[in-house]
Scaffold this motif. Structure first.
Motif, PDB file in Angstrom:
ATOM      1  N   ASP A   5       0.821  -1.213   0.000  1.00  0.00           N
ATOM      2  CA  ASP A   5       0.000   0.000   0.000  1.00  0.00           C
ATOM      3  C   ASP A   5       0.858   1.267   0.000  1.00  0.00           C
ATOM      4  N   ARG A   6       2.165   1.148   0.120  1.00  0.00           N
ATOM      5  CA  ARG A   6       3.058   2.306   0.108  1.00  0.00           C
ATOM      6  C   ARG A   6       3.688   2.536  -1.261  1.00  0.00           C
ATOM      7  N   MET A   7       3.254   1.760  -2.255  1.00  0.00           N
ATOM      8  CA  MET A   7       3.772   1.940  -3.608  1.00  0.00           C
ATOM      9  C   MET A   7       2.879   2.932  -4.354  1.00  0.00           C
ATOM     10  N   ARG A   8       3.528   3.798  -5.132  1.00  0.00           N
ATOM     11  CA  ARG A   8       2.801   4.735  -5.997  1.00  0.00           C
ATOM     12  C   ARG A   8       3.370   4.597  -7.409  1.00  0.00           C
ATOM     13  N   PHE A   9       2.501   4.830  -8.391  1.00  0.00           N
ATOM     14  CA  PHE A   9       2.890   4.612  -9.782  1.00  0.00           C
ATOM     15  C   PHE A   9       2.517   5.818 -10.635  1.00  0.00           C
ATOM     16  N   ALA A  10       3.306   6.036 -11.676  1.00  0.00           N
ATOM     17  CA  ALA A  10       2.991   7.072 -12.666  1.00  0.00           C
ATOM     18  C   ALA A  10       3.546   6.609 -14.009  1.00  0.00           C
ATOM     19  N   TRP A  11       2.907   7.055 -15.074  1.00  0.00           N
ATOM     20  CA  TRP A  11       3.396   6.735 -16.406  1.00  0.00           C
ATOM     21  C   TRP A  11       3.023   7.855 -17.354  1.00  0.00           C
ATOM     22  N   ASP A  12       3.763   7.904 -18.428  1.00  0.00           N
ATOM     23  CA  ASP A  12       3.518   8.890 -19.472  1.00  0.00           C
ATOM     24  C   ASP A  12       4.237   8.411 -20.719  1.00  0.00           C
ATOM     25  N   LEU A  13       3.887   9.014 -21.847  1.00  0.00           N
ATOM     26  CA  LEU A  13       4.624   8.714 -23.071  1.00  0.00           C
ATOM     27  C   LEU A  13       6.069   9.131 -22.864  1.00  0.00           C
ATOM     28  N   ALA A  14       6.977   8.291 -23.269  1.00  0.00           N
ATOM     29  CA  ALA A  14       8.400   8.547 -23.036  1.00  0.00           C
ATOM     30  C   ALA A  14       8.941   9.533 -24.057  1.00  0.00           C
ATOM     31  N   ASP A  15       9.841  10.383 -23.610  1.00  0.00           N
ATOM     32  CA  ASP A  15      10.546  11.314 -24.479  1.00  0.00           C
ATOM     33  C   ASP A  15      11.324  10.489 -25.495  1.00  0.00           C
ATOM     34  N   PRO A  16      11.033  10.630 -26.797  1.00  0.00           N
ATOM     35  CA  PRO A  16      11.718   9.791 -27.782  1.00  0.00           C
ATOM     36  C   PRO A  16      13.229  10.018 -27.833  1.00  0.00           C
ATOM     37  N   GLY A  17      13.695  11.179 -27.424  1.00  0.00           N
ATOM     38  CA  GLY A  17      15.130  11.459 -27.446  1.00  0.00           C
ATOM     39  C   GLY A  17      15.867  10.876 -26.253  1.00  0.00           C
ATOM     40  N   ASP A  18      15.222  10.839 -25.105  1.00  0.00           N
ATOM     41  CA  ASP A  18      15.848  10.309 -23.892  1.00  0.00           C
ATOM     42  C   ASP A  18      14.737   9.957 -22.911  1.00  0.00           C
ATOM     43  N   ARG A  19      14.351   8.709 -22.911  1.00  0.00           N
ATOM     44  CA  ARG A  19      13.226   8.285 -22.077  1.00  0.00           C
ATOM     45  C   ARG A  19      13.500   8.449 -20.589  1.00  0.00           C
ATOM     46  N   ARG A  20      14.798   8.542 -20.215  1.00  0.00           N
ATOM     47  CA  ARG A  20      15.113   8.784 -18.807  1.00  0.00           C
ATOM     48  C   ARG A  20      14.649  10.163 -18.354  1.00  0.00           C
ATOM     49  N   VAL A  21      14.576  11.123 -19.256  1.00  0.00           N
ATOM     50  CA  VAL A  21      14.049  12.454 -18.909  1.00  0.00           C
ATOM     51  C   VAL A  21      12.621  12.297 -18.394  1.00  0.00           C
TER      52      VAL A  21
END
Length: 183
Positions: A5-21
């Motif tokens: 219950d202490r986990m949180r999640f988020a997602w989005d389309l990844a930056d095509p140039g550098d998904r780590r951004v």
């Protein structure tokens, strides 16, 4: 299972140039203390794409990329020793055709295995065909070779068309194994 219950999640389309951004932006959105994000060395090749960390922060995180998305899981302080998240494109019941898994493995089982191995800290240095998954009361447990206690997990509702699973290494099990994991 404590800690899930202490986990949180988020997602989005990844930056095509550098998904780590994208993954770093999402991590900071989930926990503003995750300022100094770093990627450790890969446990298999030594490259700069190993387990992410945030020195000085009281949270653990895991990152995965699939279907053009970046997904981030953050575990609040006191929730456990480590977290792992995995996502794959497809449907939960789709078969997985990898030489390193047992015949009949589904995409859902594969995401659970990979999430557990990330939480474990050894990643794919452990033979995935040796990991056993058991369903328990709407959650699941992963029995990983070399670990005396199971790793607990949950399936996560993610972006459409992706199968997402997250695993939690309990705090008391954190010192049992370690090392960088694939993210």
């Amino acid at each position: 299972m404590p800690g899930l219950d202490r986990m949180r999640f988020a997602w989005d389309l990844a930056d095509p140039g550098d998904r780590r951004v994208t993954s770093r932006r999402l991590a900071r959105m989930l926990d503003p203390d995750l300022v100094d994000l770093r990627s450790g060395p890969c446990g298999r090749c030594g490259g700069p794409h190993g387990r992410p960390s945030a020195p000085g922060a009281d949270a653990a995180l895991s990152v995965t990329y699939a279907g053009g998305h970046a997904l981030v899981a953050v575990l609040s302080a006191g929730g456990g020793a480590a977290i792992g998240v995995d996502a794959e494109e497809g449907r939960p019941g789709d078969p997985v055709a990898l030489s390193r898994v047992r015949a009949g493995t589904t995409l859902r089982t594969w995401t659970r295995i990979e999430a557990a191995l990330k939480a474990d800290g050894r990643g794919l240095a452990v033979d995935p065909s040796q990991v056993r998954i058991e369903d328990r009361d709407g959650r699941w447990l992963a029995f990983v070779p070399g670990r005396s206690a199971p790793i607990s997990g949950t399936d996560v509702e993610g972006p459409a068309g992706l199968v997402v699973s997250a695993a939690l290494l309990p705090a008391e099990a954190g010192a049992e194994r370690g090392g960088p994991a694939m993210t």
